[in-house]
Design an enzyme around this catalytic site. Sequence first.
Site, PDB file in Angstrom:
ATOM      1  CB  SER A  99       9.118   4.585  -5.240  1.00 30.29           C
ATOM      2  OG  SER A  99       8.034   3.865  -4.730  1.00 30.29           O
ATOM      3  CG  PHE A 137      10.860  15.253  -0.293  1.00 27.91           C
ATOM      4  CD1 PHE A 137      10.587  16.542  -0.742  1.00 27.91           C
ATOM      5  CD2 PHE A 137      10.058  14.713   0.706  1.00 27.91           C
ATOM      6  CE1 PHE A 137       9.531  17.286  -0.205  1.00 27.91           C
ATOM      7  CE2 PHE A 137       9.002  15.451   1.256  1.00 27.91           C
ATOM      8  CZ  PHE A 137       8.739  16.739   0.794  1.00 27.91           C
ATOM      9  CD  GLU A 141      13.308  15.045  11.964  1.00 28.04           C
ATOM     10  OE1 GLU A 141      13.218  14.912  13.208  1.00 28.04           O
ATOM     11  OE2 GLU A 141      13.695  16.084  11.398  1.00 28.04           O
ATOM     12  CD1 TRP A 170      11.277   5.543   8.096  1.00 25.64           C
ATOM     13  CD2 TRP A 170      11.904   3.715   6.957  1.00 25.64           C
ATOM     14  NE1 TRP A 170      11.279   4.487   8.976  1.00 25.64           N
ATOM     15  CE2 TRP A 170      11.658   3.348   8.292  1.00 25.64           C
ATOM     16  CE3 TRP A 170      12.317   2.731   6.061  1.00 25.64           C
ATOM     17  CZ2 TRP A 170      11.805   2.049   8.747  1.00 25.64           C
ATOM     18  CZ3 TRP A 170      12.466   1.440   6.516  1.00 25.64           C
ATOM     19  CH2 TRP A 170      12.207   1.113   7.834  1.00 25.64           C
ATOM     20  CB  ALA A 250       4.608  12.310  -4.204  1.00 24.32           C
ATOM     21  NE  ARG A 276      -1.724 -25.687 -10.797  1.00 24.20           N
ATOM     22  CZ  ARG A 276      -0.696 -26.485 -10.585  1.00 24.20           C
ATOM     23  NH1 ARG A 276       0.256 -26.612 -11.506  1.00 24.20           N
ATOM     24  NH2 ARG A 276      -0.602 -27.154  -9.463  1.00 24.20           N
ATOM     25  CD  GLN A 287     -20.517 -22.193  -9.508  1.00 27.27           C
ATOM     26  OE1 GLN A 287     -20.677 -22.299  -8.293  1.00 27.27           O
ATOM     27  NE2 GLN A 287     -21.454 -22.514 -10.368  1.00 27.27           N
ATOM     28  CG  LEU A 346      -0.508 -16.998  -9.805  1.00 21.55           C
ATOM     29  CD1 LEU A 346      -1.594 -15.947  -9.885  1.00 21.55           C
ATOM     30  CD2 LEU A 346       0.828 -16.373 -10.160  1.00 21.55           C
ATOM     31  CD  GLU A 371       4.735  10.132  -1.181  1.00 19.85           C
ATOM     32  OE1 GLU A 371       4.261  11.271  -1.103  1.00 19.85           O
ATOM     33  OE2 GLU A 371       5.845   9.873  -1.657  1.00 19.85           O
TER      34      GLU A 371
HETATM   35  C1  LIG Z   1       9.895   2.363   1.512  1.00 21.05           C
HETATM   36  C2  LIG Z   1       9.629   3.713   2.105  1.00 21.05           C
HETATM   37  C3  LIG Z   1      10.082   4.849   1.443  1.00 21.05           C
HETATM   38  C4  LIG Z   1       9.872   6.125   2.011  1.00 21.05           C
HETATM   39  N1  LIG Z   1      10.376   7.236   1.372  1.00 21.05           N
HETATM   40  C5  LIG Z   1      10.316   8.452   2.005  1.00 21.05           C
HETATM   41  C6  LIG Z   1      10.965   9.606   1.433  1.00 21.05           C
HETATM   42  O1  LIG Z   1      11.523   9.543   0.332  1.00 21.05           O
HETATM   43  N2  LIG Z   1      10.948  10.774   2.134  1.00 21.05           N
HETATM   44  C7  LIG Z   1      10.338  10.891   3.358  1.00 21.05           C
HETATM   45  O2  LIG Z   1      10.376  11.974   3.945  1.00 21.05           O
HETATM   46  N3  LIG Z   1       9.705   9.802   3.921  1.00 21.05           N
HETATM   47  C8  LIG Z   1       9.694   8.601   3.284  1.00 21.05           C
HETATM   48  N4  LIG Z   1       9.079   7.491   3.852  1.00 21.05           N
HETATM   49  C9  LIG Z   1       8.490   7.630   5.196  1.00 21.05           C
HETATM   50  C10 LIG Z   1       6.978   7.582   5.220  1.00 21.05           C
HETATM   51  O3  LIG Z   1       6.440   8.757   4.661  1.00 21.05           O
HETATM   52  C11 LIG Z   1       6.543   7.344   6.675  1.00 21.05           C
HETATM   53  O4  LIG Z   1       6.866   6.008   6.960  1.00 21.05           O
HETATM   54  C12 LIG Z   1       5.078   7.622   6.914  1.00 21.05           C
HETATM   55  O5  LIG Z   1       4.826   9.004   6.915  1.00 21.05           O
HETATM   56  C13 LIG Z   1       4.586   7.038   8.255  1.00 21.05           C
HETATM   57  O6  LIG Z   1       5.434   7.410   9.281  1.00 21.05           O
HETATM   58  P1  LIG Z   1       5.989   6.304  10.303  1.00 21.05           P
HETATM   59  O7  LIG Z   1       6.509   5.149   9.504  1.00 21.05           O
HETATM   60  O8  LIG Z   1       6.937   6.990  11.216  1.00 21.05           O
HETATM   61  O9  LIG Z   1       4.728   5.790  11.080  1.00 21.05           O
HETATM   62  P2  LIG Z   1       4.031   6.503  12.363  1.00 21.05           P
HETATM   63  O10 LIG Z   1       3.713   7.915  12.045  1.00 21.05           O
HETATM   64  O11 LIG Z   1       4.818   6.211  13.578  1.00 21.05           O
HETATM   65  O12 LIG Z   1       2.676   5.691  12.407  1.00 21.05           O
HETATM   66  C14 LIG Z   1       2.584   4.350  12.946  1.00 21.05           C
HETATM   67  C15 LIG Z   1       1.108   3.951  12.922  1.00 21.05           C
HETATM   68  O13 LIG Z   1       0.356   4.855  13.756  1.00 21.05           O
HETATM   69  C16 LIG Z   1      -0.699   5.415  12.998  1.00 21.05           C
HETATM   70  N5  LIG Z   1      -0.985   6.783  13.432  1.00 21.05           N
HETATM   71  C17 LIG Z   1      -0.129   7.816  13.597  1.00 21.05           C
HETATM   72  N6  LIG Z   1      -0.783   8.918  13.981  1.00 21.05           N
HETATM   73  C18 LIG Z   1      -2.098   8.583  14.051  1.00 21.05           C
HETATM   74  C19 LIG Z   1      -3.297   9.273  14.379  1.00 21.05           C
HETATM   75  N7  LIG Z   1      -3.288  10.575  14.693  1.00 21.05           N
HETATM   76  N8  LIG Z   1      -4.462   8.586  14.363  1.00 21.05           N
HETATM   77  C20 LIG Z   1      -4.500   7.281  14.006  1.00 21.05           C
HETATM   78  N9  LIG Z   1      -3.414   6.559  13.687  1.00 21.05           N
HETATM   79  C21 LIG Z   1      -2.234   7.211  13.710  1.00 21.05           C
HETATM   80  C22 LIG Z   1      -0.214   5.382  11.557  1.00 21.05           C
HETATM   81  O14 LIG Z   1      -1.287   5.470  10.646  1.00 21.05           O
HETATM   82  C23 LIG Z   1       0.498   4.046  11.531  1.00 21.05           C
HETATM   83  O15 LIG Z   1      -0.456   3.004  11.355  1.00 21.05           O
HETATM   84  C24 LIG Z   1       9.200   6.231   3.262  1.00 21.05           C
HETATM   85  C25 LIG Z   1       8.714   5.081   3.887  1.00 21.05           C
HETATM   86  C26 LIG Z   1       8.915   3.832   3.316  1.00 21.05           C
HETATM   87  C27 LIG Z   1       8.384   2.620   4.027  1.00 21.05           C
END
Ligand SMILES: Cc1cc2nc3c(=O)[nH]c(=O)nc-3n(C[C@H](O)[C@H](O)[C@H](O)COP(=O)(O)OP(=O)(O)OC[C@H]3O[C@@H](n4cnc5c(N)ncnc54)[C@H](O)[C@@H]3O)c2cc1C
Length: 392
Positions: A99, A137, A141, A170, A250, A276, A287, A346, A371
Site C-alpha cells: 500500500s 492522495f 471523504e 482514510w 494503483a 503438524r 484428505q 493452522l 480502490e
Molecule cells: C486502510 C485504508 C486505506 C485507504 N487509503 C486511501 C487513500 O490513500 N486515499 C483515498 O482517497 N482513499 C483511501 N481509502 C478509502 C477507500 O478508497 C474507501 O474506503 C472506498 O472507496 C469505499 O468507500 P467507503 O469506505 O466510504 O464505503 P461506501 O462508499 O460508503 O460503501 C459502503 C458499502 O456500500 C456499497 N456501495 C456503495 N455504493 C454502492 C452501489 N452503487 N451499489 C452497490 N453497493 C454500493 C460499497 O460497496 C460498500 O460495501 C482507504 C481505505 C482504507 C480502509
Amino acid sequence: MATTPRLDPADLLAVGELLTDEERLIRDTVRKFTDDRIRPHIADWFERGVFPVRELAPELGRLGVLGMHLDGYGCTGSTAVEYGVACMELEAADSGLRSFVSVQGSLAMRSIHAFGSEEQKQQWLPGLAAGRAIGCFGLTEPDFGSDPANMRTRARRRGDDWVLDGSKMWITNGSVADVAVVWAQTADGVRGFLVPRGTPGFTATDIHGKLSLRASVTSELALDGVVLPADAVLPGARGLRAPLSSLGEARYGILWGTVGAARDCYTAALDYAKSRIQFDRPIAAFQLTQEKLVEMVLELEKAYLVALRIGRLKDEGRSLPAHISFGKLNNVRTALEIARSARTVLGANGITTAYPVLRHANNLESVLTYEGTSEIHTLVLGEAVTGESAYR
Ligand SMILES: Cc1cc2nc3c(=O)[nH]c(=O)nc-3n(C[C@H](O)[C@H](O)[C@H](O)COP(=O)(O)OP(=O)(O)OC[C@H]3O[C@@H](n4cnc5c(N)ncnc54)[C@H](O)[C@@H]3O)c2cc1C
C-alpha cells in the site's frame, strides 16, 4: 536427454516460467529485500500498529520500486509486468508495505507525473522516487467513498490564490506525507492540488483502532482555509477522470499484490500441514486438508495467470478499465478466501502473529474495500458485459 519436469508446489503450473529474465530478476530482488528487511519485523510492526516509513522509504527508493513504472525524474521506467511482480513480492510480505508503494508511486507520483507542470514534476518527483519525500492522495471523504463525484471539499479562487476547505478520510501516508495530492470541487469541476506539509490550516490526524493494515499509516486530513498559490493546481487534471485514472494504476498493483499475499498464506499452510502431527500423522495426510491445499493452489495459479494476462495487455497498451476491475475483483476475493482457508489449516496457531495468515486475511479486508469496493467492481463489470450502468 530430456530432464524430468519437477513440480514446484508454490507454483504448480510454473507460471513463473512465463516471466522474462528481467521480470524474474526484479521478483527475486524484491523478495530478497522483503526477506531481509520486512519479514523479521512485520509481525511486531503489525502488533504495535506502526510502519517505520522514514526509515524504509529511502531503502525502497534505492530498491527502485517508488514510481517504478514512470519515466524520467529519477524513476525506473519499468514495464507493467515488472511493476506487477514487484507488487507481488511486496504484498507477500504485507499489504501495508505494498500500500505504501502503491500510494507513493501510483497515486501521488503518478498524478504529478501525468497532470503536473514541469516545475511541479522537477520539484517533487526525484525526491519521491528516492524516498526522501513521501506523498499521499486525498480523494475519499468522511461522507463520500464510492461516490467521490459528490465530494464536499471546495477550492475557491481568491485573486491569484486558491483557498481550500474540507476534509479527507482514510488517507494512506496522510500524517507522514511531505506533499498531499488533494482533490477538490472548483467552479470548473474537480481539480487536483499539491498541498505541502506544514501549510497553515492543513492538518493530518492518524486513525487508530484499525484491525487491518496495521503496519500502514492511515489518516484524516483537515483543510481549513488553506491558502495555496496559483501554481499549486495540477494543470493537466480536469474532472474526476484524472484521479480515477491514477486509481486505475494503483488497482493494477493490487491485482498483482494479492497474488503474493495469497501465495504467502498457501505456503504457510502447506509447510504447517506437513509438520503438524495429529492422530499420529501429519495433518497434510488427511484428505480434508489436502482438499483445502489443492483448492488454494488452483485459485492461486489462476489469479497469477489473470495478473500476468492483464499485465501483458497493459504493456501492449491494450488494457481497459474493465480488465483492471476483473483482476482487482477476482484476485482480492481469491486471496481473501485462500487466507481464510489457510487460517483453518493452522488451527489455533493461525490466529497469532507468529504466522502470517490472519495478518494477511485482516489486511485483505481493507484491500477488498479500497480502490473501489468489490461491489463497485462487480457493477463496472456488469456494465461492461450488459451495456447497462447499475450505479450511475
Ligand atoms: C486502510 C485504508 C486505506 C485507504 N487509503 C486511501 C487513500 O490513500 N486515499 C483515498 O482517497 N482513499 C483511501 N481509502 C478509502 C477507500 O478508497 C474507501 O474506503 C472506498 O472507496 C469505499 O468507500 P467507503 O469506505 O466510504 O464505503 P461506501 O462508499 O460508503 O460503501 C459502503 C458499502 O456500500 C456499497 N456501495 C456503495 N455504493 C454502492 C452501489 N452503487 N451499489 C452497490 N453497493 C454500493 C460499497 O460497496 C460498500 O460495501 C482507504 C481505505 C482504507 C480502509
